[in-house]
Enzyme design. Structure first.
Site, mmCIF file in Angstrom:
data_model
loop_
_atom_site.group_PDB
_atom_site.id
_atom_site.type_symbol
_atom_site.label_atom_id
_atom_site.label_comp_id
_atom_site.label_asym_id
_atom_site.label_seq_id
_atom_site.Cartn_x
_atom_site.Cartn_y
_atom_site.Cartn_z
ATOM 1 N N LYS A 54 43.265 41.222 37.811
ATOM 2 C CA LYS A 54 43.195 41.232 39.279
ATOM 3 C C LYS A 54 42.156 42.224 39.774
ATOM 4 O O LYS A 54 41.348 41.919 40.657
ATOM 5 C CB LYS A 54 44.565 41.585 39.868
ATOM 6 N N GLN A 98 53.449 44.655 41.596
ATOM 7 C CA GLN A 98 53.549 43.768 40.434
ATOM 8 C C GLN A 98 54.998 43.625 39.973
ATOM 9 O O GLN A 98 55.696 44.616 39.757
ATOM 10 C CB GLN A 98 52.691 44.318 39.287
ATOM 11 N N ASP A 121 51.191 38.470 48.480
ATOM 12 C CA ASP A 121 51.997 37.632 47.584
ATOM 13 C C ASP A 121 52.832 36.618 48.372
ATOM 14 O O ASP A 121 53.341 35.647 47.812
ATOM 15 C CB ASP A 121 52.942 38.508 46.746
#
Length: 296
Positions: A54, A98, A121
């Site tokens: 990422k 995460q 997200d």
């Protein structure tokens, strides 16, 4: 009939090019550089690899990348403090914590502490509610990537019969909402669905996101249907480790009109859509036009 392969790797590269172009224009015309912050708690090897990828792709797209690595025994209070700091940082437009988190941390509490406008997200309860009611929201990356590929292949999805196999909050449910938003007739199926093969056989679009290796055989697929395989399962076959999806690729490809492979299908789209969401969040925060073709 041999199915057309939907190349997610190539499609993701195109999305990243669009993101980079929009980032360059934001810098040149507005003096703004989108920023993505990723918070990693603990030493999970898969998460570490994913976070590195990422960060690398964020920088390659011309954006600022901020990484916060915290010990596995980090307290909830300390993690919430980092999230709050990022919420209040004007240089950070997207925040991603995460997952999975260590067991002693409340994932729902942490996710819902993120500013919904920076929740790239799309997991915050506010964004879930906005998506479910057809309003502007941040959309989960994997379903967004699936939708982009379906739109690219079909053009209009209006009136198509879609079956989503899997009811997770991360993929199944938001995928169904996105397909409804594009005027599909949508069924959410799962492992307890009665007559599951017959339900799947009527679908023009099948999105398999159930997390069971090769669960869907070719004889479940309607002739000419489009199959989007979200599954990434590691199995052992002939003494070797192999990645397979939730559909039996060989038999499904014989009947489908188009299909995503595993690997190289949906997977690469997830990070590409994360970058797209960060640019979208940046534009919204600054009252600027959202990038075309990068949102739901």
């Amino acid at each position: 009939m041999a199915a057309q392969i939907i190349d997610g790797k190539a499609f993701a590269a195109t999305v990243r090019e669009k993101v980079a172009g929009h980032v360059a224009r934001l810098k040149e015309e507005n003096g703004i550089t989108p920023g993505l912050a990723v918070v990693l708690v603990g030493e999970d090897p898969a998460s570490q690899v994913y976070v590195r990828s990422k960060g690398k792709q964020t920088v390659e797209a011309g954006m600022n990348s901020y990484e916060h690595k915290m010990d596995a025994d980090t307290s909830e209070e300390d993690l919430l403090a980092v999230v709050n700091q990022l919420n209040n940082d004007p240089n950070v437009h997207g925040i991603l914590v995460q997952l999975p988190l260590p067991a002693h941390l409340n994932e729902d509490l942490i996710i819902n502490s993120i500013d919904p406008a920076k929740d790239v997200d799309g997991f915050h309860i506010s964004n879930v509610g906005l998506l479910g009611t057809g309003q502007k929201s941040m959309v989960p990356c994997t379903p967004l990537g699936c939708l982009m590929m379906l739109r690219d292949h079909h053009g209009s999805l209006s009136g198509m019969d879609a079956v989503v196999i899997g009811r997770s909050n991360i993929v199944g449910k938001p995928m169904a909402q996105l397909l409804l938003g594009d005027s599909c007739t949508v069924t959410i199926a799962h492992s307890r669905t009665k007559d599951l093969p017959d339900v799947v056989r009527r679908a023009d679009i099948v999105v398999a996101a159930v997390g069971r290796p090769e669960m869907v055989p070719g004889d479940w697929i309607k002739e000419g249907a489009t199959v989007i395989d979200v599954g990434i399962n590691r199995i052992e076959r002939d003494g070797k480790n192999k990645l397979v999806g939730d559909v039996d690729y060989a038999s499904c490809a014989e009947r489908a009109g188009a299909i995503t492979p595993v690997p190289g299908g949906v997977g690469p789209m997830t990070i590409a859509c994360l970058l797209a969401n960060t640019v979208t969040a940046c534009c919204r925060a600054n009252g600027l036009a959202e990038p075309e073709g990068l949102t739901a």
